[in-house]
Motif scaffolding. Structure first.
Motif, short mmCIF file in Angstrom:
data_model
loop_
_atom_site.label_atom_id
_atom_site.label_comp_id
_atom_site.label_asym_id
_atom_site.label_seq_id
_atom_site.Cartn_x
_atom_site.Cartn_y
_atom_site.Cartn_z
N ARG A 40 0.85 -1.20 0.00
CA ARG A 40 0.00 0.00 0.00
C ARG A 40 0.88 1.24 0.00
O ARG A 40 1.59 1.51 0.96
CB ARG A 40 -0.92 0.02 1.21
CG ARG A 40 -1.96 -1.07 1.19
CD ARG A 40 -2.94 -0.93 2.32
NE ARG A 40 -3.81 -2.09 2.37
CZ ARG A 40 -4.59 -2.38 3.40
NH1 ARG A 40 -4.61 -1.60 4.46
NH2 ARG A 40 -5.36 -3.45 3.37
N LEU A 41 0.78 1.99 -1.09
CA LEU A 41 1.47 3.28 -1.21
C LEU A 41 0.46 4.35 -0.84
O LEU A 41 -0.59 4.48 -1.49
CB LEU A 41 1.98 3.48 -2.64
CG LEU A 41 2.79 4.74 -2.90
CD1 LEU A 41 4.07 4.73 -2.07
CD2 LEU A 41 3.12 4.84 -4.38
N VAL A 42 0.74 5.10 0.22
CA VAL A 42 -0.22 6.07 0.75
C VAL A 42 0.37 7.47 0.67
O VAL A 42 1.48 7.70 1.15
CB VAL A 42 -0.57 5.73 2.22
CG1 VAL A 42 -1.58 6.72 2.77
CG2 VAL A 42 -1.09 4.31 2.33
N ARG A 43 -0.38 8.38 0.09
CA ARG A 43 0.04 9.78 0.05
C ARG A 43 -0.40 10.44 1.34
O ARG A 43 -1.59 10.46 1.67
CB ARG A 43 -0.59 10.49 -1.14
CG ARG A 43 -0.12 11.92 -1.27
CD ARG A 43 -0.67 12.53 -2.53
NE ARG A 43 -0.34 13.94 -2.57
CZ ARG A 43 -0.34 14.65 -3.66
NH1 ARG A 43 -0.69 14.11 -4.82
NH2 ARG A 43 -0.03 15.92 -3.63
N GLY A 44 0.55 10.93 2.09
CA GLY A 44 0.25 11.58 3.36
C GLY A 44 1.38 11.43 4.35
O GLY A 44 2.42 10.84 4.06
N ARG A 45 1.17 11.97 5.54
CA ARG A 45 2.18 11.89 6.59
C ARG A 45 2.30 10.44 7.08
O ARG A 45 1.30 9.76 7.26
CB ARG A 45 1.81 12.81 7.73
CG ARG A 45 1.77 14.27 7.27
CD ARG A 45 1.72 15.23 8.41
NE ARG A 45 2.77 15.06 9.39
CZ ARG A 45 4.03 15.47 9.28
NH1 ARG A 45 4.43 16.08 8.19
NH2 ARG A 45 4.90 15.28 10.25
N PRO A 46 3.52 9.97 7.29
CA PRO A 46 3.72 8.56 7.68
C PRO A 46 2.96 8.16 8.95
O PRO A 46 2.35 7.10 8.99
CB PRO A 46 5.23 8.45 7.88
CG PRO A 46 5.80 9.56 7.09
CD PRO A 46 4.79 10.66 7.11
N GLU A 47 3.01 8.99 9.99
CA GLU A 47 2.35 8.61 11.23
C GLU A 47 0.84 8.48 11.07
O GLU A 47 0.21 7.58 11.64
CB GLU A 47 2.70 9.57 12.38
CG GLU A 47 2.41 11.02 12.11
CD GLU A 47 3.53 11.78 11.40
OE1 GLU A 47 3.56 13.01 11.54
OE2 GLU A 47 4.34 11.18 10.69
N THR A 48 0.24 9.34 10.25
CA THR A 48 -1.19 9.27 9.99
C THR A 48 -1.52 8.05 9.13
O THR A 48 -2.47 7.31 9.40
CB THR A 48 -1.68 10.55 9.30
OG1 THR A 48 -1.33 11.67 10.11
CG2 THR A 48 -3.17 10.53 9.09
N ALA A 49 -0.72 7.85 8.09
CA ALA A 49 -0.95 6.72 7.18
C ALA A 49 -0.83 5.39 7.91
O ALA A 49 -1.66 4.49 7.73
CB ALA A 49 0.04 6.78 6.02
N LEU A 50 0.19 5.25 8.73
CA LEU A 50 0.39 3.99 9.46
C LEU A 50 -0.75 3.73 10.44
O LEU A 50 -1.27 2.61 10.52
CB LEU A 50 1.72 4.00 10.19
CG LEU A 50 2.94 3.88 9.30
CD1 LEU A 50 4.21 4.25 10.06
CD2 LEU A 50 3.05 2.47 8.73
#
Length: 186
Positions: free
Chosen positions: A88-98
């Motif tokens: 999963r490639l997620v556009r956004g801040r890492p802490e929020t995405a995780l």
């Protein structure tokens, strides 16, 4: 409690590779599905309006992020071919995405560059995931080499709902065995 979904974050570092392999090993042991997450943000999104624009277009940043994720998934599939892996490639801040990606997970596995003998500082993403964990969190460090032979990466205990789990009290302590870190606090 049976863990059917494990989420692991990656950023292309050695510590994240160790965390991915730990997560894949745990997924194999538990017959769980492994979701590998890489978050990225275009560098232009956090620039002041007067700052010069980067010479690289956002598309090349996304392509680099995709390459990091592809490399991580290839590492897992090479070492653990029987594990069901989803990228999963997620556009956004890492802490929020995780946190978002791990809401339904039984375990979130992250890498840490902090060394017990060093200054012990944990990164902002890791600290954020430990402060408000969506599920139990396991922190893994890259294995130290001992005469050229890599040792098993140590897993650190984490937190879930503000309570520590693992063999130590309220702080992060090294777990002696990888099975311990994934099974405590249930």
């Amino acid at each position: 409690m049976s863990i059917r979904l494990i989420v692991a974050g990656t950023d292309g570092t050695e510590d994240c590779a160790a965390a991915l392999l730990w997560a894949a090993d745990e997924a194999a042991r538990r017959a769980a599905r492994l979701v590998v997450v890489h978050a990225w943000e275009p560098s232009i999104e956090h620039r002041a309006p007067y700052a010069p624009c980067p010479s690289r277009p956002a598309g090349s940043e996304e392509a680099r992020a995709s390459a990091v994720l592809d490399q991580a998934v290839a590492l897992v599939m090479d070492r653990f071919p029987g594990v069901a892996v989803e990228a999963r490639l997620v556009r956004g801040r890492p802490e929020t995405a995780l946190a978002d990606q791990a809401r339904e997970a039984g375990l979130l596995v992250l890498g840490s560059a902090a060394r017990p003998a060093g200054d012990g500082r944990l990164g902002a993403v890791l600290l954020s995931c430990l402060r408000l964990p969506p599920c139990p969190v396991v922190v893994v460090q890259a294995a130290a080499t001992d005469g050229g032979t890599p040792s098993r990466p140590p897993a650190l205990a984490g937190r879930h709902r503000g309570r520590p789990f693992g063999p130590g009290p309220a702080d992060l302590r090294l777990c002696e065995g990888r099975r311990e870190a994934g099974s405590h606090g249930r």
